[in-house]
Design an enzyme around this catalytic site. Structure first.
Site, PDB file in Angstrom:
ATOM      1  CB  ALA A  73      -1.009  -0.103   1.063  1.00 67.05           C
ATOM      2  CE  LYS A  74       5.436   4.338  -0.199  1.00 64.44           C
ATOM      3  NZ  LYS A  74       6.594   3.612   0.548  1.00 64.44           N
ATOM      4  N   GLY A  75       0.303   5.802   0.569  1.00 68.89           N
ATOM      5  CA  GLY A  75      -0.460   7.035   0.844  1.00 68.89           C
ATOM      6  C   GLY A  75       0.110   8.414   0.844  1.00 68.89           C
TER       7      GLY A  75
END
Length: 425
Positions: free
Chosen positions: A113-115
């Site tokens: 994931a990444k944000g």
């Protein structure tokens, strides 16, 4: 220096496209079905949010935030949160996919994931940063969770921001939830060894590559492009293993000393000089392009993406490239590098030490017990070396570069897990 997850800074050749070129090549070798191809390619979830924040002047400003869950096939998703003006959905998607492959390569039970939030933290007060992080956390309450999605620091964020995230999430849940985020301050459940973890993984990867190339560390030379968290610890630890560090660079320029540069003294100089090497007198000032082309045994690009491209790849003289940053070699340079016979330990393997120790932090939070630094380093070193050996064996089996082999290992692991879990792609 606080730990920052290494990641591309700006979109030059489009990081998503570069990642997909390597992904497509690995899928072709594996003979993955079309159904499985799209299961692995398309993110499981993409969230875009508007975050109204009251600024210090009383005005309300709306920031745009993102969270991309690429995969949860191996386990809960894992990936950093970055605060940067250039954040965009394509970049976040690429970073989320990289995290999936990185976790798979080092055999960690996480998906990717990444944000990110499009903002400029250098122009914001601590209060504005806190309100923004807390607003982002509230917007992601149904996304985050120690068994669902576990964020971490990235560019523009650090332990302070992770503490705010943990606190806001914990208040919403009515109890302290340390394991919802990694990269926290030690007093809040952070792990020993986390700050130097990525640089340490680069060192382990470099020594493993040098062993295959029969390079004696005590006779080897190296240049490190980027002297932030990753580059400085990689340089320090390589020097402790006997490698002579001849070249360094940061935002102030590049520096060269054929006799070697004392890294401990250089780190002390940087820390006392507003975080830069500006005015450094222990080496000659050179250009960044000259640093990349130095006649050294090992080159560690540890700054940003696309520093090695089709325009300068032919000038590189190093025998071994160990990628401390994500995406420092553009896809357009791969063929040139391979034709020169240069071994490249790719980003999804070489800089996976950070997520490995993040995993250890999560494990310690879950069991409520802290490990010693020695235990963390031993376990991290073993996992990095095992991952390198697996990738190297795969490269030999298929007759491909280590980069392509790393993607083959990662994609095969995720695809096989999906099938065992009941998918039939």
């Amino acid at each position: 220096m606080t730990y920052i997850e290494p990641a591309p800074i700006k979109d030059k050749e489009n990081p998503l496209e570069s990642m997909m070129q390597r992904f497509d090549a690995a899928v072709k070798i594996l003979g993955i079905s079309e159904e499985m191809y799209y299961i692995l390619k398309v993110p499981a979830r993409q969230v875009t949010v508007g975050l109204p924040v009251t600024m210090d002047n009383g005005q309300i400003k709306v920031f745009e935030g993102y969270r991309v869950i690429h995969s949860t096939i191996l386990g809960p998703s894992k990936g950093g949160i970055r605060f940067d003006p250039a954040v965009n959905i394509d970049e976040v998607r690429a970073l989320a996919a990289w995290m999936t492959w990185k976790c798979a390569v080092v055999d960690i039970p996480y998906g990717g994931a990444k944000g990110g939030i499009a903002c400029n933290p250098r122009e914001m007060s601590a209060g504005e940063m806190e309100r923004l992080m807390r607003a982002y956390t509230i917007s992601m309450l149904d996304i985050f969770g120690p068994d669902k999605d576990i964020p971490a620091p990235d560019m523009g964020t650090g332990p302070r921001e992770m503490a705010w995230l943990m606190d806001e999430y914990s208040k919403a849940k009515g109890m302290t939830v340390n394991a919802v985020v990694t990269g926290k301050p030690l007093v809040l459940g952070g792990s020993l060894g986390r700050t130097e973890a990525t640089g340490r993984g680069v060192m382990v990867s470099a020594l493993a590559g040098m062993e295959k190339l029969r390079l004696n560390p005590y006779r080897a030379t190296a240049a490190v492009q980027g002297f932030g968290n990753v580059g400085s610890f990689a340089a320090k630890l390589l020097q402790e293993k006997g490698v002579t560090i001849c070249g360094l660079s940061d935002i102030s320029g590049a520096y060269y000393n054929a006799r070697g540069i004392d890294i401990e003294k250089t780190m002390a100089y940087r820390n006392a000089n507003n975080g830069t090497l500006d005015g450094f007198k222990e080496a000659d000032l050179i250009t960044n392009e000259e640093l990349l082309a130095l006649n050294v045994d090992v080159l560690v690009p540890a700054a940003k993406e696309d520093v090695i491209t089709h325009e300068n790849a032919a000038n590189i003289q190093a025998k071994l490239i160990v990628e401390g940053a994500n995406g420092p070699t553009s896809a357009s340079a791969d063929d040139i590098i391979n034709s020169k016979g240069i071994m490249v330990v790719p980003d999804i393997l070489a800089n996976a030490g950070g997520v490995t120790v993040s995993y250890f932090e999560w494990v310690q939070n879950r069991i409520g017990y802290k490990w010693t630094l020695d235990r963390i380093n031993r376990r991290s070193d073993r996992m990095m070396k095992d991952a390198f050996d697996h990738v190297f064996e795969t490269s030999q089996k298929h007759g491909v570069s280590l980069r392509l082999a790393a993607y083959i290992v990662a994609i095969d692991k995720v695809a096989s897990t999906y099938k065992f879990r009941g998918g039939y792609g």
